[in-house]
Design a protein around this motif. Structure first.
Motif, mmCIF file in Angstrom:
data_model
loop_
_atom_site.group_PDB
_atom_site.id
_atom_site.type_symbol
_atom_site.label_atom_id
_atom_site.label_comp_id
_atom_site.label_asym_id
_atom_site.label_seq_id
_atom_site.Cartn_x
_atom_site.Cartn_y
_atom_site.Cartn_z
ATOM 1 N N LEU A 26 -12.411 8.369 -6.767
ATOM 2 C CA LEU A 26 -12.993 7.033 -6.895
ATOM 3 C C LEU A 26 -14.339 7.021 -7.606
ATOM 4 C CD1 LEU A 26 -12.158 5.616 -3.341
ATOM 5 C CD2 LEU A 26 -10.939 5.191 -5.477
ATOM 6 N N LEU A 27 -14.994 8.184 -7.689
ATOM 7 C CA LEU A 27 -16.308 8.240 -8.336
ATOM 8 C C LEU A 27 -16.274 7.689 -9.759
ATOM 9 C CD1 LEU A 27 -17.869 11.703 -7.390
ATOM 10 C CD2 LEU A 27 -18.438 9.450 -6.492
ATOM 11 N N TRP A 28 -15.189 7.939 -10.453
ATOM 12 C CA TRP A 28 -15.121 7.587 -11.871
ATOM 13 C C TRP A 28 -14.998 6.083 -12.083
ATOM 14 C CZ3 TRP A 28 -16.599 11.678 -14.378
ATOM 15 C CH2 TRP A 28 -16.363 12.920 -13.813
ATOM 16 N N LEU A 29 -14.824 5.332 -10.984
ATOM 17 C CA LEU A 29 -14.771 3.877 -11.103
ATOM 18 C C LEU A 29 -16.159 3.258 -11.168
ATOM 19 C CD1 LEU A 29 -11.923 3.088 -8.516
ATOM 20 C CD2 LEU A 29 -11.735 3.378 -10.999
ATOM 21 N N ASN A 30 -17.191 4.055 -10.902
ATOM 22 C CA ASN A 30 -18.562 3.540 -10.923
ATOM 23 C C ASN A 30 -19.325 4.149 -12.104
ATOM 24 O OD1 ASN A 30 -21.039 2.356 -10.272
ATOM 25 N ND2 ASN A 30 -21.598 4.041 -8.909
ATOM 26 N N PRO A 31 -19.479 3.407 -13.186
ATOM 27 C CA PRO A 31 -20.200 3.938 -14.353
ATOM 28 C C PRO A 31 -21.683 3.611 -14.342
ATOM 29 C CG PRO A 31 -19.155 1.886 -14.952
ATOM 30 C CD PRO A 31 -18.843 2.105 -13.474
ATOM 31 N N ILE A 32 -22.168 2.905 -13.290
ATOM 32 C CA ILE A 32 -23.544 2.432 -13.276
ATOM 33 C C ILE A 32 -24.326 3.191 -12.210
ATOM 34 C CG2 ILE A 32 -25.059 0.442 -13.025
ATOM 35 C CD1 ILE A 32 -22.690 -1.326 -13.774
ATOM 36 N N PRO A 33 -25.321 3.982 -12.574
ATOM 37 C CA PRO A 33 -26.107 4.733 -11.577
ATOM 38 C C PRO A 33 -27.116 3.850 -10.879
ATOM 39 C CG PRO A 33 -26.947 5.159 -13.769
ATOM 40 C CD PRO A 33 -25.734 4.292 -13.957
ATOM 41 N N ALA A 116 -15.558 12.193 15.300
ATOM 42 C CA ALA A 116 -16.924 12.102 14.759
ATOM 43 C C ALA A 116 -16.923 12.366 13.259
ATOM 44 C CB ALA A 116 -17.829 13.097 15.480
ATOM 45 N N GLU A 117 -16.162 13.371 12.825
ATOM 46 C CA GLU A 117 -16.035 13.650 11.395
ATOM 47 C C GLU A 117 -15.469 12.451 10.648
ATOM 48 O OE1 GLU A 117 -15.387 18.117 9.753
ATOM 49 O OE2 GLU A 117 -13.677 17.145 10.668
ATOM 50 N N LEU A 118 -14.425 11.863 11.222
ATOM 51 C CA LEU A 118 -13.773 10.731 10.569
ATOM 52 C C LEU A 118 -14.719 9.542 10.454
ATOM 53 C CD1 LEU A 118 -11.185 9.507 9.406
ATOM 54 C CD2 LEU A 118 -10.545 8.844 11.730
ATOM 55 N N LEU A 119 -15.460 9.264 11.515
ATOM 56 C CA LEU A 119 -16.404 8.148 11.479
ATOM 57 C C LEU A 119 -17.510 8.399 10.461
ATOM 58 C CD1 LEU A 119 -16.726 7.364 15.310
ATOM 59 C CD2 LEU A 119 -15.501 6.040 13.577
ATOM 60 N N TYR A 120 -17.968 9.640 10.390
ATOM 61 C CA TYR A 120 -18.992 9.985 9.391
ATOM 62 C C TYR A 120 -18.462 9.782 7.977
ATOM 63 C CZ TYR A 120 -21.609 13.011 6.241
ATOM 64 O OH TYR A 120 -22.295 13.502 5.169
ATOM 65 N N LEU A 121 -17.288 10.299 7.697
ATOM 66 C CA LEU A 121 -16.729 10.217 6.357
ATOM 67 C C LEU A 121 -16.353 8.786 5.979
ATOM 68 C CD1 LEU A 121 -14.458 13.392 6.465
ATOM 69 C CD2 LEU A 121 -16.578 13.117 5.169
ATOM 70 N N ALA A 122 -16.064 7.948 6.979
ATOM 71 C CA ALA A 122 -15.670 6.563 6.705
ATOM 72 C C ALA A 122 -16.855 5.620 6.572
ATOM 73 C CB ALA A 122 -14.739 6.068 7.817
ATOM 74 N N ALA A 123 -18.079 6.111 6.831
ATOM 75 C CA ALA A 123 -19.263 5.247 6.756
ATOM 76 C C ALA A 123 -19.507 4.836 5.303
ATOM 77 C CB ALA A 123 -20.476 5.967 7.329
ATOM 78 N N SER A 124 -19.401 3.546 5.027
ATOM 79 C CA SER A 124 -19.499 3.060 3.653
ATOM 80 C C SER A 124 -20.895 3.270 3.058
ATOM 81 C CB SER A 124 -19.126 1.575 3.591
ATOM 82 O OG SER A 124 -20.001 0.800 4.411
ATOM 83 N N HIS A 125 -21.909 3.202 3.897
ATOM 84 C CA HIS A 125 -23.278 3.380 3.382
ATOM 85 C C HIS A 125 -23.475 4.794 2.857
ATOM 86 C CE1 HIS A 125 -27.424 2.064 2.950
ATOM 87 N NE2 HIS A 125 -27.833 3.207 3.473
ATOM 88 N N LEU A 126 -22.940 5.788 3.554
ATOM 89 C CA LEU A 126 -23.038 7.170 3.095
ATOM 90 C C LEU A 126 -22.192 7.390 1.842
ATOM 91 C CD1 LEU A 126 -22.884 9.024 6.535
ATOM 92 C CD2 LEU A 126 -24.900 8.367 5.220
ATOM 93 N N GLN A 127 -21.061 6.730 1.768
ATOM 94 C CA GLN A 127 -20.245 6.813 0.562
ATOM 95 C C GLN A 127 -20.963 6.197 -0.637
ATOM 96 O OE1 GLN A 127 -16.485 4.971 1.432
ATOM 97 N NE2 GLN A 127 -15.953 6.442 3.029
ATOM 98 N N ARG A 128 -21.764 5.150 -0.376
ATOM 99 C CA ARG A 128 -22.518 4.504 -1.449
ATOM 100 C C ARG A 128 -23.507 5.470 -2.095
ATOM 101 N NH1 ARG A 128 -21.105 0.592 -4.430
ATOM 102 N NH2 ARG A 128 -21.834 1.994 -6.046
ATOM 103 N N TYR A 129 -24.098 6.344 -1.266
ATOM 104 C CA TYR A 129 -24.994 7.363 -1.819
ATOM 105 C C TYR A 129 -24.261 8.242 -2.829
ATOM 106 C CZ TYR A 129 -28.359 6.339 1.927
ATOM 107 O OH TYR A 129 -29.263 5.726 2.761
ATOM 108 N N VAL A 130 -23.001 8.550 -2.533
ATOM 109 C CA VAL A 130 -22.213 9.383 -3.430
ATOM 110 C C VAL A 130 -21.917 8.639 -4.726
ATOM 111 C CG1 VAL A 130 -20.061 10.669 -3.698
ATOM 112 C CG2 VAL A 130 -21.214 10.624 -1.479
ATOM 113 N N TYR A 131 -21.471 7.384 -4.611
ATOM 114 C CA TYR A 131 -21.175 6.584 -5.801
ATOM 115 C C TYR A 131 -22.394 6.485 -6.723
ATOM 116 C CZ TYR A 131 -16.782 4.906 -3.766
ATOM 117 O OH TYR A 131 -15.516 4.823 -3.239
ATOM 118 N N ASP A 132 -23.577 6.328 -6.115
ATOM 119 C CA ASP A 132 -24.792 6.130 -6.898
ATOM 120 C C ASP A 132 -25.422 7.430 -7.361
ATOM 121 O OD1 ASP A 132 -24.567 3.406 -6.634
ATOM 122 O OD2 ASP A 132 -25.869 3.279 -4.882
#
Length: 253
Positions: A26-33, A116-132
């Motif tokens: 999914l990273l490649w769907l975000n071209p804007i840093p 706990a792992e699943l909840l961590y990995l599903a946290a959208s805010h933490l995923q946003r850090y990856v996208y950005d």
């Protein structure tokens, strides 16, 4: 014969590997840093990949994330922004593994640890850090490693395995953000207090932890010494020392 799902290592690695595959696609769907990535981290990663060391690091930023993202850019040939995204992705997924260990030690139930792992990995805010392409998930990894090391020590007062785990966690915190050294120092202080009170003033492990942490953060200490004249974890601390009237060890650059 035990099933593979009964193996602790397989349980700890399965969800992060799935997260790497899904979010990495999914990273490649975000071209804007993000702003910080566009103005700081991506150019620094690109400079590192091109061997331009003068622009690869900054006195107000830790050395770990530019080195990691720059190394990825150099190895793969991707641009600085994509390299920052991949670096953030690796930090995000890896942090789930020590989190699994922390929860497993606290509750002793693999199902709770996996949740706990699943909840961590599903946290959208933490995923946003990856996208950005931001470095913030590295702080989670450092904190989880530091806490896991403290729990390992608390569980077995004679074990030395807690030393490298705690040292790596403290070093990551120190080399990522300006507030990281304070958190790392608090964790190391807990380690020292517990070791002294629980082992009749046996300071060998404390000394090993301090030495190993210092060795791991030595590149950052050296660069800040070159920049400010003070061998401090972050250049902002040199301003505090200057305000207190403490002279530096050199003239800086």
């Amino acid at each position: 014969m035990r099933k593979y799902t009964d193996n602790a290592w397989f349980s700890a690695l399965f969800l992060p590997l799935c997260g790497l595959l899904v979010l990495g696609t999914l990273l490649w769907l975000n071209p804007i840093p993000a702003d910080d990535t566009a103005t700081r981290y991506a150019p620094m990663a690109q400079a590192f990949a091109e061997g331009d060391w003068f622009y690869a690091f900054h006195p107000h930023s830790g050395v770990f994330f530019p080195a990691l993202s720059g190394g990825i850019a150099w190895l793969t040939g991707v641009d600085g922004f994509r390299a920052c995204q991949v670096a953030a992705l690796l930090l995000w997924a890896t942090a789930a593994i020590p989190l699994y260990g922390i929860v497993l030690k606290l509750w002793g139930d693999r199902r709770i640890a996996l949740l706990a792992e699943l909840l961590y990995l599903a946290a959208s805010h933490l995923q946003r850090y990856v996208y950005d392409g931001l470095r913030d998930n590295g702080r989670s990894l450092g904190l989880f490693l530091l806490v896991l090391g403290l729990l390992m020590f608390y569980e077995s007062c004679r074990s030395w395995r807690a030393v490298p785990v705690s040292a790596v966690g403290a070093a990551l915190l120190t080399m990522l953000r300006v507030d990281g050294p304070l958190i790392a120092a608090a964790g190391i202080l807990c380690f020292i207090v517990w070791d002294v009170t629980g082992n009749h003033r046996n300071l060998l492990r404390c000394a090993a932890l301090l030495i190993l942490t210092t060795v791991l953060i030595s590149p950052q200490l050296y660069l800040n010494y070159r920049w400010s004249g003070y061998p401090v974890p972050n250049s902002r601390y040199s301003l505090i020392l200057e305000h207190l009237g403490i002279p530096g060890w050199g003239d800086g650059i």
